[in-house]
Design a protein around this motif. Structure first.
Motif, PDB file in Angstrom:
ATOM      1  N   GLN A 138       0.825  -1.221   0.000  1.00 46.09           N
ATOM      2  CA  GLN A 138       0.000   0.000   0.000  1.00 46.09           C
ATOM      3  C   GLN A 138       0.855   1.265   0.000  1.00 46.09           C
ATOM      4  O   GLN A 138       0.352   2.362  -0.252  1.00 46.09           O
ATOM      5  N   ARG A 139       2.154   1.110   0.273  1.00 40.01           N
ATOM      6  CA  ARG A 139       3.025   2.296   0.346  1.00 40.01           C
ATOM      7  C   ARG A 139       3.603   2.703  -1.005  1.00 40.01           C
ATOM      8  O   ARG A 139       4.171   3.774  -1.129  1.00 40.01           O
ATOM      9  N   ARG A 141       3.535   3.815  -4.967  1.00 38.11           N
ATOM     10  CA  ARG A 141       2.659   4.440  -5.979  1.00 38.11           C
ATOM     11  C   ARG A 141       3.320   4.286  -7.327  1.00 38.11           C
ATOM     12  O   ARG A 141       4.488   4.669  -7.478  1.00 38.11           O
ATOM     13  N   GLU A 142       2.584   3.786  -8.277  1.00 42.48           N
ATOM     14  CA  GLU A 142       3.131   3.613  -9.630  1.00 42.48           C
ATOM     15  C   GLU A 142       2.662   4.787 -10.498  1.00 42.48           C
ATOM     16  O   GLU A 142       2.102   4.596 -11.565  1.00 42.48           O
ATOM     17  N   THR A 143       2.896   6.010 -10.011  1.00 47.85           N
ATOM     18  CA  THR A 143       2.398   7.185 -10.728  1.00 47.85           C
ATOM     19  C   THR A 143       3.512   7.979 -11.403  1.00 47.85           C
ATOM     20  O   THR A 143       3.292   9.085 -11.888  1.00 47.85           O
ATOM     21  N   ALA A 200       8.583   4.732  -9.655  1.00 47.74           N
ATOM     22  CA  ALA A 200       7.559   4.642  -8.596  1.00 47.74           C
ATOM     23  C   ALA A 200       8.014   5.491  -7.411  1.00 47.74           C
ATOM     24  O   ALA A 200       9.115   6.065  -7.435  1.00 47.74           O
ATOM     25  N   SER A 201       7.183   5.601  -6.395  1.00 51.62           N
ATOM     26  CA  SER A 201       7.602   6.288  -5.170  1.00 51.62           C
ATOM     27  C   SER A 201       6.860   5.665  -3.996  1.00 51.62           C
ATOM     28  O   SER A 201       5.881   4.936  -4.189  1.00 51.62           O
ATOM     29  N   ASP A 203       5.372   6.268   0.237  1.00 47.08           N
ATOM     30  CA  ASP A 203       4.885   7.344   1.112  1.00 47.08           C
ATOM     31  C   ASP A 203       5.617   7.396   2.452  1.00 47.08           C
ATOM     32  O   ASP A 203       5.285   8.211   3.302  1.00 47.08           O
ATOM     33  N   GLN A 292      -0.079  13.960  -6.652  1.00 49.56           N
ATOM     34  CA  GLN A 292      -0.230  12.559  -7.042  1.00 49.56           C
ATOM     35  C   GLN A 292       1.109  11.825  -7.109  1.00 49.56           C
ATOM     36  O   GLN A 292       1.147  10.608  -7.200  1.00 49.56           O
ATOM     37  N   ARG A 293       2.185  12.572  -7.123  1.00 56.47           N
ATOM     38  CA  ARG A 293       3.505  11.973  -7.382  1.00 56.47           C
ATOM     39  C   ARG A 293       4.592  12.973  -6.966  1.00 56.47           C
ATOM     40  O   ARG A 293       4.294  14.170  -6.788  1.00 56.47           O
ATOM     41  N   THR A 305       7.522  15.603  -2.363  1.00 57.44           N
ATOM     42  CA  THR A 305       6.936  14.269  -2.444  1.00 57.44           C
ATOM     43  C   THR A 305       5.781  14.166  -1.456  1.00 57.44           C
ATOM     44  O   THR A 305       5.950  14.537  -0.284  1.00 57.44           O
TER      45      THR A 305
END
Ligand code: FAD
Length: 418
Positions: A138-139, A141-143, A200-201, A203, A292-293, A305
């Motif tokens: 869940q951590r 993000r493929e944004t 990706a990143s 959180d 979002q990213r 970020t």
């Protein structure tokens, strides 16, 4: 003080529980070796905690590239947010500075980009697998990651895109409208953007490292929280002296990030490791104006970020001694610029400072120490250590096990400097 330790034996002792050490420990454990991972703090509490959380597919060009030469005049006044430098440190370390600048030569681009591309590719594959196994999916993000210019920098963006394309790395060139469509909550300050679509990143990089450390412990690895004092050869293996005793191991992995040179000096290794220090500060986001990213403001020289605790603004490079007192000048310069991009509230917590560990060619050391058997070096991952930790660790574990590493490691050989 931790429990006393006597007569403890392991196949591998990994020193340092940042992303690199945790990755090496887990990869070695997966190969069936008994592994003890040691850090004076909880896993992922130092450099691997405070970074910008970007898992970057496209960071194949280190900071020391021909562009750096062109930018030098702008840095001489020592007021630029991208780079501040301490004259005393520069004079005392002129040899490192000269070697760092020499590596910016055009002929040095391709070999290093090729080497980093291999390391990054292997690392991203592992991150995407491990983050699921570790229960932390869940951590991520493929944004992607947006690099954005305030000026009409289409040519610069196109050049960068072409270089990435040479390595099969995808990106999308964006104009002002496309940037607004992608990030509807930012003000229209950027004219040109390059979206790194395969990046990706996360959180919370610190929480991801902690999740990987738990995954290592669940796989049968041991974590000890202790100050490491000395490492010394002991028969065919090594003796690691801690405050509360000592551990014997066949193999020792040094993954101490910016502290790695300290424990190697008594063994006769003078590691040319410098510290590209950086800062972050987090701010309460406006839930109606979320990002979002991660966004890299190319001319403002900062990153923003979206993190679990708020919007994390990270600064450029401060070249000075690792433990010199903090200077928040760069953060003070860029936070008002960030506020001009996206609305956010008060600061959450105190500013943070870390040190990117960097060798003169901006490539990490990944491999055996040249004059001691079973001593493995895994550090110097500069601006992209959170990305490249898993590949670094997996390569070390493979070499310990006598297996081929998952990418070409020749360029990372510690012997190039030691
Ligand atoms: C501002 C900033 C932004 C960044 N952004 C990104 C990014 O977006 N993406 C990316 O990929 N990388 C990024 N980086 C780089 C990345 O954070 C580092 O390269 C990486 O975290 C280094 O990991 P490490 O495991 O080598 O070191 P560390 O995480 O520092 O781990 C070393 C460990 O060794 C321990 N230690 C040291 N000495 C001793 C001792 N004597 N006894 C016991 N323990 C000891 C420390 O406690 C520490 O936990 C950024 C860095 C900074 C500063």
């Amino acid at each position: 003080m931790p429990d006393k330790v006597t007569d403890k034996q392991a196949d591998v002792v990994v020193l340092g529980a940042g992303i690199v050490g945790v990755s090496a420990a887990y990869a070695a454990r997966r190969r069936g070796l008994s592994v003890v991972l040691i850090d004076r703090r909880e896993p992922g509490s130092e450099t691997s905690y405070g970074n910008a959380g970007i898992l970057s597919s496209g960071s194949i060009m280190p900071l020391n590239q021909p562009r750096l030469w062109r930018a030098l005049p702008a840095y001489l006044g020592n007021r630029h947010p991208a780079l501040r430098w301490d004259p005393g440190w520069v004079i005392a370390n002129i040899d490192w500075v000269a070697r760092f600048l020499a590596n910016a030569a055009p002929s040095r681009i391709k070999p290093r980009a090729t080497a980093l591309h291999g390391l990054i590719g292997a690392s991203l594959k592992l991150h995407r697998e491990w983050i699921v196994t570790a229960g932390a999916a869940q951590r991520i993000r493929e944004t992607g990651w947006l690099k954005a210019w305030r000026s009409e920098a289409t040519e610069a963006a196109k050049q960068e895109q072409a270089l990435l394309a040479d390595y099969g790395i995808e990106s999308r060139l964006l104009d002002r409208q496309a940037i607004s469509a992608l990030e509807p909550n930012i003000l229209p300050v950027y004219k040109v953007g390059l979206l790194h679509t395969q990046t990706a990143s996360v959180d919370s990089p610190g929480a991801v490292v902690k999740a990987y450390a738990r995954m290592f412990a669940s796989a049968g690895g041991e974590i000890r929280q202790s100050e490491i004092r000395v490492i010394a050869p002991d028969g065919e293996g090594w003796r690691v002296t801690l405050v509360e005793g000592a551990i014997s191991a066949r193999h020792v992995v040094v993954a101490l990030g910016p502290w790695s040179a300290d424990l190697l000096r008594p063994l006769g290794y003078r590691v040319p490791l410098a510290f590209e220090r950086g800062y972050h500060r987090e701010f309460k986001p406006n839930p109606a104006r979320s990002l979002q990213r991660p966004i890299h403001d190319a001319e403002g020289s900062f990153l923003m970020t979206p993190m679990e605790q708020g919007i994390r603004v990270t600064s450029g490079v401060e070249l000075t001694a690792r433990d010199a007192p903090s200077s928040f000048a760069q953060l003070d310069q860029v936070v008002p610029l960030a506020r001009g991009v996206v609305e956010f509230g008060d600061a959450v917590g105190e500013p943070w400072r870390g040190a990117r560990p960097t060798l003169p060619d901006s490539l990490p050391m990944i491999g055996p120490a040249p004059r001691h058997a079973n001593l493995w070096l895994a550090f110097g991952n500069q601006h992209i250590g959170f990305t490249t930790g898993p590949g670094t660790g997996a390569a070390i574990a493979a070499m310990i096990d006598g297996a081929p590493p998952p990418f070409e490691v020749g360029a990372f050989s510690p012997g190039r400097y030691l």
